[in-house]
Enzyme design. Sequence first.
Site, PDB file in Angstrom:
ATOM      1  CG  ASP A 183      -1.961  -1.117   1.161  1.00 27.85           C
ATOM      2  OD1 ASP A 183      -1.919  -1.922   0.223  1.00 27.85           O
ATOM      3  OD2 ASP A 183      -2.792  -1.184   2.068  1.00 27.85           O
ATOM      4  CD  GLU A 414      -0.961  -5.769   8.928  1.00 21.07           C
ATOM      5  OE1 GLU A 414      -1.426  -5.249   7.890  1.00 21.07           O
ATOM      6  OE2 GLU A 414      -1.170  -5.294  10.077  1.00 21.07           O
TER       7      GLU A 414
END
Length: 452
Positions: A183, A414
Amino acid sequence: MYAPAVSDLSAELWQSAARVLDTNWSGDHTVPSRRLYPHQWSWDAAFTAIGLAYVNPSRAWRDLRSLFEAQWPDGRVPHIVFDPDTAEDDYFPGPGVWNVPAYAGRRPRSSTGLVQPPLHALAAWEVYRHASAHGAACAGEARTELAWLYPRLVAQQDYLTERRDAGGTGLAAIVHPWESGLDDSPAWDTVLDAVPADRTLLDRHPRRDLAVADATHLPTDRDFARYLGLVLNYRDGGYSDTDLVQRHPFVVECPAFNSILAGAELSLAQIAGVLGRPGAASRHRDRAREITAALARRLWDPATRTFRARDARTGRLSPARCVSGLLPLMLPDLPADRAEAIMTEARSERFGLPAPSADRTGPDFDAGRYWRGPIWINVNWLLRRGMQVHGHHGEAETLRRAMLRLVHEHGHYEFFHPDTGAGSGAPAFSWTAALCLDLLADRSAPAYARAA
């Protein structure tokens, strides 16, 4: 640099990974993490299915089917499928912001209008391979699910290779950094510099992520305002892909996205073979070679001998060295000199293994902030596949062991700090757990490489 050795890993890691996937199962699909991501994400679903194939093949197929039941009529697979039982305020930007039309024949579940890397054909092929080994009942289910998915996977590829070839170069373009999966990578910085950062958008649409995650790990307000502005621009244009270069401020050809696009064609060739469609299998292999050739021609920087993102509007290559530039290694038809250059880059002080998300020596490297420095298991898993494809089996094994030790010591996070290995972001993260199962199984080179 975090590069531990691994000898033996007990069943504890396998069991903890399976527990994460159980915890994140929502009855119809798997969420990435309960804490921050309460819906279904596109390429997360693909990675998760790969791990589920070992412990619950039926759920792996259900995850993929759930995602593709939200496929748009034009073939795009949305990057988020919203859970109707989750409140609008539990995630931002939620379905009200996207305002996606309810096309005829679609399930009553809303989605975004963006896409993510098309990893799903690879996932379907991996689930089929492993489910088929679970006995006759699983094998029958696997073939049925593969037959259901195949035309939908082809439609996804057709959308990306045709409608998203914004520059007419043979490569798919992304219209938002979120479509890359990476992202807030520095790869997008020079393009985003030309995108207005309207901070008033954040006054009207407050961020929700800051309430559940460390702000130092997340995109800045300036970048988030740009991300939101791009969403609104694409939405207000009806999610149309016509004349993107002329009317949309972010149109980028990403080496990682297009590597996965080409890899999907190779997986589709395998699937078509199983389904008795040799002509289609040949066409998929041809298209994989065409995308690989376009990528090698268009995104290769001969001055630095690296792959870089290209702004389709200006034609300029990004100056940033990022992990996305290492992923063309997964393609068996990549020219040998380019493959060796990637390995040289991966071994260098700029990266090392496991690879961080951006150049350690670069001016925009940030060890704690999302895709600007931390280590992510999913891209290293893809990089390992590339090492196997091109015969670097020793380094692929070193990388496998390093990834497993990272998770074994710090948890199914993550992402991870590139120096200390400390886990960051969302805990109990699905793709980290799922890919651990695959890494623990320690399989050989990807099937499409052996069959090429």
